[in-house]
Design a protein around this motif. Structure first.
Motif, short mmCIF file in Angstrom:
data_model
loop_
_atom_site.label_atom_id
_atom_site.label_comp_id
_atom_site.label_asym_id
_atom_site.label_seq_id
_atom_site.Cartn_x
_atom_site.Cartn_y
_atom_site.Cartn_z
N THR A 13 0.84 -1.21 0.00
CA THR A 13 0.00 0.00 0.00
C THR A 13 0.86 1.25 0.00
O THR A 13 0.65 2.18 -0.79
CB THR A 13 -0.93 -0.01 1.23
OG1 THR A 13 -1.82 -1.12 1.14
CG2 THR A 13 -1.74 1.28 1.32
N GLU A 16 -7.69 5.71 -1.97
CA GLU A 16 -8.96 5.06 -2.29
C GLU A 16 -8.76 3.96 -3.34
O GLU A 16 -9.28 2.85 -3.22
CB GLU A 16 -9.98 6.07 -2.79
CG GLU A 16 -10.44 7.08 -1.76
CD GLU A 16 -9.39 8.14 -1.44
OE1 GLU A 16 -9.48 8.76 -0.35
OE2 GLU A 16 -8.46 8.35 -2.27
N THR A 17 -7.98 4.26 -4.37
CA THR A 17 -7.73 3.30 -5.43
C THR A 17 -6.94 2.10 -4.92
O THR A 17 -7.25 0.95 -5.23
CB THR A 17 -6.97 3.96 -6.59
OG1 THR A 17 -7.75 5.03 -7.11
CG2 THR A 17 -6.67 2.97 -7.70
N LEU A 52 -6.72 0.89 -1.81
CA LEU A 52 -7.51 0.05 -0.92
C LEU A 52 -8.57 -0.73 -1.67
O LEU A 52 -8.86 -1.90 -1.35
CB LEU A 52 -8.15 0.90 0.19
CG LEU A 52 -7.18 1.58 1.16
CD1 LEU A 52 -7.96 2.37 2.21
CD2 LEU A 52 -6.26 0.57 1.83
N GLU A 53 -9.13 -0.12 -2.69
CA GLU A 53 -10.15 -0.79 -3.49
C GLU A 53 -9.57 -1.99 -4.23
O GLU A 53 -10.20 -3.04 -4.35
CB GLU A 53 -10.76 0.20 -4.48
CG GLU A 53 -11.89 -0.39 -5.33
CD GLU A 53 -12.50 0.63 -6.27
OE1 GLU A 53 -13.13 0.21 -7.26
OE2 GLU A 53 -12.34 1.85 -6.03
N ASN A 54 -8.35 -1.83 -4.73
CA ASN A 54 -7.72 -2.90 -5.51
C ASN A 54 -6.99 -3.94 -4.66
O ASN A 54 -6.68 -5.02 -5.15
CB ASN A 54 -6.73 -2.29 -6.51
CG ASN A 54 -7.41 -1.47 -7.58
OD1 ASN A 54 -8.58 -1.70 -7.91
ND2 ASN A 54 -6.71 -0.49 -8.14
#
Length: 337
Positions: A261, A272-273, A275-277
Motif C-alpha cells: 500500500t 482510495e484506489t 484500498l479498493e484494488n
C-alpha cells in the motif's frame, strides 16, 4: 494431546495457522462468512483467493455456522480484522460451553477506544466463560508458513502456563514459538509496525534506497517503543520477535499488504484506489489514526506516524511530509521524547 481448535477467519493467515494446527494432529474447523470460500475449502481443500498454491489437509473442515465452529472447542483462534473483533466476540459468548482458551493472531488497535485486541476480547467474553487470553504474533508471512518456511513467533499471555499451552499447540520443525508475558508490548509491536511499513513502502515507491529504508525502520522502532513503554510495555519486547522481528519482515517484503500500500502511494496512486484494488484489509491505515490519537493523548512524540497520518487523512503530499521530518530540529539519538 489432540485438541479441537476453532479458527475464526479463513483468510491467508487463518488458513496457514489452521494448516499448522492440523499437521500437528489437532482437529481444526475454520469459520467464515463467504459460502463459496467455505465450500471450496470443504470440497477442493483449497483457498485459492488467499493462498493459491496451497492444498489443505483433508481433515480441515470449514463452516458458515459460528455455533458449529466453537461447540466443544478447546481453543478459539481469532484471525479476523480488528474492526470485526468486538462484534464477533459478542456473538460468540453465548455459544461457549466448556471455557475454551482464547487466542488471537490479529494485529491492530480499535478505532475510537484505541484498545488492544486482548482488551476487547476480555471485555466481551466474561472470565467465567473462558480460560486465559493469549496473543500469537511475530515475523510471519502466511505465504511462507504455508510452504513450511522456517518461522519464529511469540505466544504472549499474563499466564505463562497459557502461553506455554499455545506454544505446544503450534510448535513443530518449521514453526517455532517462544513464550512471553508482556502482552502490551507484543500487541503494540504487532499493531504499530504496520504504520512504519506503510512509510517504508512509500520510500521505495518514491525511489529512495537502502539508506532511507534503514532510517525509517530504525527511527520507526524508536517511536513504537516510546508509545509502547508509555502504555506499560517492557522495552526489551521491542528488540524481540514481535518488535524488531515483525518490523523487519513487514517493512521489507512484497508479501506485506501494508508495504505494498505504501509503495503504491509513493508511486502516486490514491489511497482510495489502492484500498479498493488490494482486496484485503490493510490494518496500518486505521492503526495510523488510532496511534496518532493515542500518542497525542499520552504526550508521546511520533513524527513518522504523524507524517503518515497527514498523508492518509489530511491529503499531505508524501514528499512534503518526508521533507518535514528531515528538517525537524536535531536531537541526540538516545533522546526518548
Amino acid at each position: 494431546m489432540k485438541q479441537k481448535i476453532a479458527v475464526l477467519g479463513p483468510g491467508s493467515w487463518g488458513t496457514a495457522l489452521a494448516q499448522v494446527l492440523s499437521e500437528n494432529g489437532h482437529e481444526v474447523i475454520l469459520w467464515g462468512k463467504n459460502p463459496e470460500q467455505i465450500n471450496e475449502i470443504n470440497e477442493k481443500h483449497t483457498n485459492h483467493y488467499y493462498l493459491p498454491e496451497l492444498v489443505l489437509p483433508k481433515n480441515i473442515r470449514a463452516t458458515l455456522s459460528l455455533e458449529e465452529a466453537v461447540t466443544g472447542a478447546d481453543s478459539i483462534l481469532f484471525v479476523i480484522p480488528t474492526k470485526a473483533i468486538r462484534e464477533t466476540a459478542r456473538q460468540l459468548t453465548p455459544l461457549l460451553q466448556n471455557k475454551p482458551s482464547i487466542i488471537h493472531a490479529s494485529k491492530g488497535l480499535e478505532q475510537g477506544s484505541h484498545k488492544r485486541i486482548s482488551e476487547i476480547l476480555a471485555e466481551e467474553i466474561p472470565v467465567e466463560s473462558r480460560k486465559e487470553i493469549i496473543v500469537l504474533s511475530g515475523p510471519s508471512h502466511a505465504e511462507e508458513v504455508a510452504v513450511h518456511d522456517i518461522t519464529t513467533i511469540t505466544a504472549a499471555s499474563k499466564s505463562l502456563d497459557a502461553a506455554t499451552y499455545v506454544q505446544r499447540l503450534f510448535m513443530n520443525d518449521y514453526f517455532r514459538v517462544y513464550t512471553n508475558q508482556d502482552v502490551i508490548g507484543v500487541e503494540m509491536g504487532a499493531a504499530l509496525k504496520n504504520i512504519i511499513a506503510l512509510g517504508a513502502g512509500a520510500m521505495v515507491g518514491l525511489g529512495f534506497g537502502d539508506n532511507a529504508k534503514a532510517a525509517i525502520m530504525t527511527r520507526g522502532l524508536a517511536e513504537i517503543s516510546r508509545l509502547g513503554v508509555a502504555m506499560g510495555a517492557n522495552p526489551l519486547t521491542f528488540i524481540g520477535l514481535s518488535g524488531v522481528g515483525d518490523l523487519i519482515v513487514t517493512c521489507t517484503s512484497i508479501h506485506s499488504r501494508n508495504w505494498r500500500t505504501g509503495h503504491l502511494l509513493g508511486q502516486g496512486e490514491s489511497l482510495e484506489t489502492v484500498l479498493e484494488n488490494m482486496g484485503m484489509v490493510v490494518e496500518g491505515v486505521s492503526t495510523t489514526k488510532a496511534a496518532m490519537e493515542l500518542s497525542q493523548q499520552l504526550g508521546v512524540e511520533m513524527p513518522i506516524t504523524e507524517a503518515i497520518y497527514q498523508v492518509l487523512y489530511e491529503g499531505q503530499n508524501i514528499q512534503s511530509a518526508l521533507k518535514a521530518i528531515m528538517l525537524r530540529d536535531g536531537k541526540t539519538e538516545n533522546e526518548y521524547t
